[in-house]
Design a protein around this motif. Structure first.
Motif: not given
Length: 218
Positions: A127-129, A134-138, A172-180
């Motif tokens: 859900m994070i564009p 976000a990975l690097r920040r964590s 996609r209707g919930f602005h969710v995109r799997p990070r392949d």
């Protein structure tokens, strides 16, 4: 992420937060497996990035009573529910919540803490564009020897094609995109940041589960 994303998240969850946990338990698979694998040390600090309703934090605090827990989320609506659930569980003394951006948070400002021995993201990267940020920040706020745990939607590669297409259209209707590209991205980060200790795709690829170990400084 910024103000526009925060407004979007609040709009999505203003009503959903009231029945979020009841519905999500049927398709956010692997969350309890992630919690079981956290294994923080006594006195360890554990952060969930994108904590939502605090469902995971409450479960983790009960599973690992020797640790301290923190959660951040961009949505003020979700945090309102999270604070209620933490109070209801009687865990206000062990779970601290704050509003923050997954791509730009500073634990010293949010929590008065220097970092964490465990950080986890449960169905939030999708859900994070700016999910790579976000990975690097964590990783930046993970203590040496600490671990980053991730569970999220996978590629559904061992499930029927019609199921995969329908699921992704619905998400996609919930602005969710799997990070392949998650596994590839973690392997890119590994030489500089640590090592990918675990990566698998449970439930016939429905989900993906990663554990990334931060290297000890010399």
């Amino acid at each position: 992420m910024g103000a526009a994303e925060a407004v979007l998240m609040d709009r999505i969850y203003r009503r959903q937060r009231h029945f979020y946990d009841i519905t999500r338990k049927y398709y956010l698979l692997g969350r309890d497996r992630l919690i079981d694998g956290l294994a923080p040390s006594a006195g360890g600090r554990v952060l969930e990035v994108g904590c939502g309703t605090a469902r995971n934090l409450v479960a983790a605090a009960r599973a690992w009573p020797q640790a301290r827990f923190y959660g951040l989320d961009l949505s003020a609506e979700m945090l309102a529910t999270a604070r209620r659930e933490v109070r209801r569980a009687g865990l206000e003394g062990r779970i601290v919540l704050a509003r923050g951006d997954a791509t730009a948070f500073d634990p010293a400002l949010l929590f008065g803490e220097p970092g964490f021995s465990r950080i986890f993201l449960s169905y939030s990267l999708s859900m994070i564009p700016e999910w790579r940020a976000a990975l690097r920040r964590s990783l930046a706020w993970l203590e040496p020897g600490g671990e980053l745990h991730i569970v999220d939607f996978g590629g559904q590669e061992r499930l029927p094609a019609f199921f995969r297409a329908g699921l992704r259209r619905w998400l996609r209707g919930f602005h969710v995109r799997p990070r392949d590209e998650l596994e590839a991205e973690l392997r890119i980060l590994a030489p500089a940041e640590g090592r990918l200790a675990r990566f698998d795709r449970p439930f016939r690829g429905y989900a993906q589960h990663a554990v990334f170990a931060r290297r000890f400084r010399p």
